[in-house]
Write a protein that holds these residues in place. Structure first.
Motif, PDB file in Angstrom:
ATOM      1  N   PHE A   1       5.714  -9.819 -11.220  1.00 16.56           N
ATOM      2  CA  PHE A   1       5.673  -8.372 -11.021  1.00 16.56           C
ATOM      3  C   PHE A   1       4.235  -7.873 -11.125  1.00 16.56           C
ATOM      4  N   ARG A   2       3.768  -7.195 -10.078  1.00 14.63           N
ATOM      5  CA  ARG A   2       2.414  -6.626 -10.054  1.00 14.63           C
ATOM      6  C   ARG A   2       2.509  -5.111 -10.014  1.00 14.63           C
ATOM      7  N   HIS A   3       1.651  -4.469 -10.772  1.00 14.86           N
ATOM      8  CA  HIS A   3       1.633  -3.016 -10.882  1.00 14.86           C
ATOM      9  C   HIS A   3       0.208  -2.559 -10.590  1.00 14.86           C
ATOM     10  N   SER A   4       0.030  -1.724  -9.582  1.00 17.08           N
ATOM     11  CA  SER A   4      -1.313  -1.260  -9.240  1.00 17.08           C
ATOM     12  C   SER A   4      -1.775  -0.203 -10.241  1.00 17.08           C
ATOM     13  N   PRO A   5      -3.074  -0.027 -10.368  1.00 19.12           N
ATOM     14  CA  PRO A   5      -3.550   1.094 -11.176  1.00 19.12           C
ATOM     15  C   PRO A   5      -3.251   2.408 -10.447  1.00 19.12           C
ATOM     16  N   ASP A   6      -3.172   3.491 -11.203  1.00 19.49           N
ATOM     17  CA  ASP A   6      -2.970   4.799 -10.581  1.00 19.49           C
ATOM     18  C   ASP A   6      -4.203   5.165  -9.757  1.00 19.49           C
TER      19      ASP A   6
ATOM     20  N   HIS B   1       7.615  -1.019  -4.389  1.00 18.63           N
ATOM     21  CA  HIS B   1       8.163   0.293  -4.717  1.00 18.63           C
ATOM     22  C   HIS B   1       6.988   1.203  -5.042  1.00 18.63           C
ATOM     23  N   GLY B   2       6.963   2.360  -4.419  1.00 14.41           N
ATOM     24  CA  GLY B   2       5.881   3.303  -4.640  1.00 14.41           C
ATOM     25  C   GLY B   2       6.333   4.511  -5.430  1.00 14.41           C
ATOM     26  N   TRP B   3       5.435   4.992  -6.302  1.00  9.90           N
ATOM     27  CA  TRP B   3       5.730   6.127  -7.161  1.00  9.90           C
ATOM     28  C   TRP B   3       4.583   7.121  -7.117  1.00  9.90           C
ATOM     29  N   LYS B   4       4.888   8.360  -6.807  1.00  8.04           N
ATOM     30  CA  LYS B   4       3.905   9.436  -6.817  1.00  8.04           C
ATOM     31  C   LYS B   4       3.936  10.100  -8.190  1.00  8.04           C
ATOM     32  N   HIS B   5       2.756  10.357  -8.759  1.00  8.46           N
ATOM     33  CA  HIS B   5       2.660  11.058 -10.038  1.00  8.46           C
ATOM     34  C   HIS B   5       2.366  12.517  -9.740  1.00  8.46           C
ATOM     35  N   GLU B   6       3.260  13.377 -10.176  1.00 12.18           N
ATOM     36  CA  GLU B   6       3.090  14.802  -9.906  1.00 12.18           C
ATOM     37  C   GLU B   6       3.660  15.619 -11.056  1.00 12.18           C
ATOM     38  N   ASN B   7       2.807  16.403 -11.684  1.00 15.54           N
ATOM     39  CA  ASN B   7       3.214  17.275 -12.791  1.00 15.54           C
ATOM     40  C   ASN B   7       3.967  16.518 -13.891  1.00 15.54           C
ATOM     41  N   GLY B   8       3.501  15.329 -14.218  1.00 19.61           N
ATOM     42  CA  GLY B   8       4.126  14.540 -15.269  1.00 19.61           C
ATOM     43  C   GLY B   8       5.404  13.826 -14.857  1.00 19.61           C
ATOM     44  N   ASN B   9       5.767  13.918 -13.592  1.00 21.23           N
ATOM     45  CA  ASN B   9       6.988  13.259 -13.094  1.00 21.23           C
ATOM     46  C   ASN B   9       6.633  12.109 -12.159  1.00 21.23           C
ATOM     47  N   PHE B  10       7.584  11.211 -11.984  1.00 16.13           N
ATOM     48  CA  PHE B  10       7.449  10.114 -11.027  1.00 16.13           C
ATOM     49  C   PHE B  10       8.397  10.385  -9.867  1.00 16.13           C
ATOM     50  N   ILE B  11       7.856  10.414  -8.658  1.00 14.87           N
ATOM     51  CA  ILE B  11       8.648  10.684  -7.464  1.00 14.87           C
ATOM     52  C   ILE B  11       8.670   9.423  -6.606  1.00 14.87           C
ATOM     53  N   ASP B  12       9.868   8.968  -6.238  1.00 13.47           N
ATOM     54  CA  ASP B  12      10.055   7.777  -5.404  1.00 13.47           C
ATOM     55  C   ASP B  12       9.451   8.020  -4.028  1.00 13.47           C
ATOM     56  N   MET B  13       8.516   7.139  -3.615  1.00 13.23           N
ATOM     57  CA  MET B  13       7.849   7.285  -2.317  1.00 13.23           C
ATOM     58  C   MET B  13       8.263   6.212  -1.307  1.00 13.23           C
ATOM     59  N   GLY B  14       9.124   5.288  -1.690  1.00 10.18           N
ATOM     60  CA  GLY B  14       9.586   4.264  -0.761  1.00 10.18           C
ATOM     61  C   GLY B  14       9.800   2.924  -1.441  1.00 10.18           C
ATOM     62  N   PHE B  15      10.763   2.156  -0.895  1.00 14.15           N
ATOM     63  CA  PHE B  15      11.151   0.874  -1.480  1.00 14.15           C
ATOM     64  C   PHE B  15      11.392  -0.140  -0.350  1.00 14.15           C
ATOM     65  N   PRO B  16      10.308  -0.606   0.334  1.00 12.23           N
ATOM     66  CA  PRO B  16      10.470  -1.565   1.427  1.00 12.23           C
ATOM     67  C   PRO B  16      10.556  -3.010   0.927  1.00 12.23           C
TER      68      PRO B  16
ATOM     69  N   HIS C   1       0.845  -1.199   0.000  1.00 17.26           N
ATOM     70  CA  HIS C   1       0.000   0.000   0.000  1.00 17.26           C
ATOM     71  C   HIS C   1       0.873   1.239   0.000  1.00 17.26           C
ATOM     72  N   GLY C   2       0.405   2.250  -0.698  1.00 14.48           N
ATOM     73  CA  GLY C   2       0.995   3.577  -0.618  1.00 14.48           C
ATOM     74  C   GLY C   2       0.042   4.455   0.168  1.00 14.48           C
ATOM     75  N   PHE C   3       0.572   5.340   0.995  1.00 10.62           N
ATOM     76  CA  PHE C   3      -0.257   6.155   1.877  1.00 10.62           C
ATOM     77  C   PHE C   3      -0.050   7.642   1.617  1.00 10.62           C
ATOM     78  N   GLY C   4      -1.141   8.347   1.342  1.00  6.74           N
ATOM     79  CA  GLY C   4      -1.091   9.799   1.241  1.00  6.74           C
ATOM     80  C   GLY C   4      -0.580  10.348  -0.071  1.00  6.74           C
ATOM     81  N   PHE C   5      -0.616   9.577  -1.137  1.00  7.08           N
ATOM     82  CA  PHE C   5      -0.196  10.105  -2.432  1.00  7.08           C
ATOM     83  C   PHE C   5      -1.008   9.488  -3.568  1.00  7.08           C
TER      84      PHE C   5
END
Length: 118
Positions: free
Chosen positions: A73-78, A97-112, A56-60
């Protein structure tokens, strides 16, 4: 006198514990482990003989990926607070691995990662 009776009762109880432990039926080892990094958590429940994993990703708003032993490999929907789960089998490292989508960019949100023991 009261302390002595209590100690005697505890000693008698302690003598019974090994007997009870030996008479208990053997059960399969199952575990539930969680690991978090940044805004992403990964966890599993089960054993190397079969487990269910979830991330789970939290807050993004974005997506999370999940992979590991017996998990393709599983990829969640946006989405807001993304998540994905899968069944797996085997021992090894289960990672997300979590990725935040912001202004067309991917921001690393964590890799546990968490280990499924052999």
């Amino acid at each position: 006198m009261r302390l002595r009776k209590t100690l005697l009762s505890l000693t008698a109880l302690a003598a019974l514990v090994p007997t009870v432990a030996l008479s208990a039926p053997a059960q399969a080892q199952t575990a539930s482990r969680v690991s978090c990094a940044g805004e992403v958590c990964v966890e599993y429940s089960g054993s190397k003989n079969g487990f269910y994993a979830v991330t789970h990703g939290f807050g993004f708003y974005g997506h999370v990926d999940l992979w590991g032993p017996g998990v393709s490999f599983r990829h969640s929907p946006d989405m807001q607070d993304p998540g994905v789960g899968a069944n797996g089998i085997g021992a090894g490292w289960l990672c997300a691995h979590g990725w935040k989508h912001e202004n067309g960019n991917f921001i690393d949100m964590g890799f546990p990662c968490v280990e499924v023991p052999a």
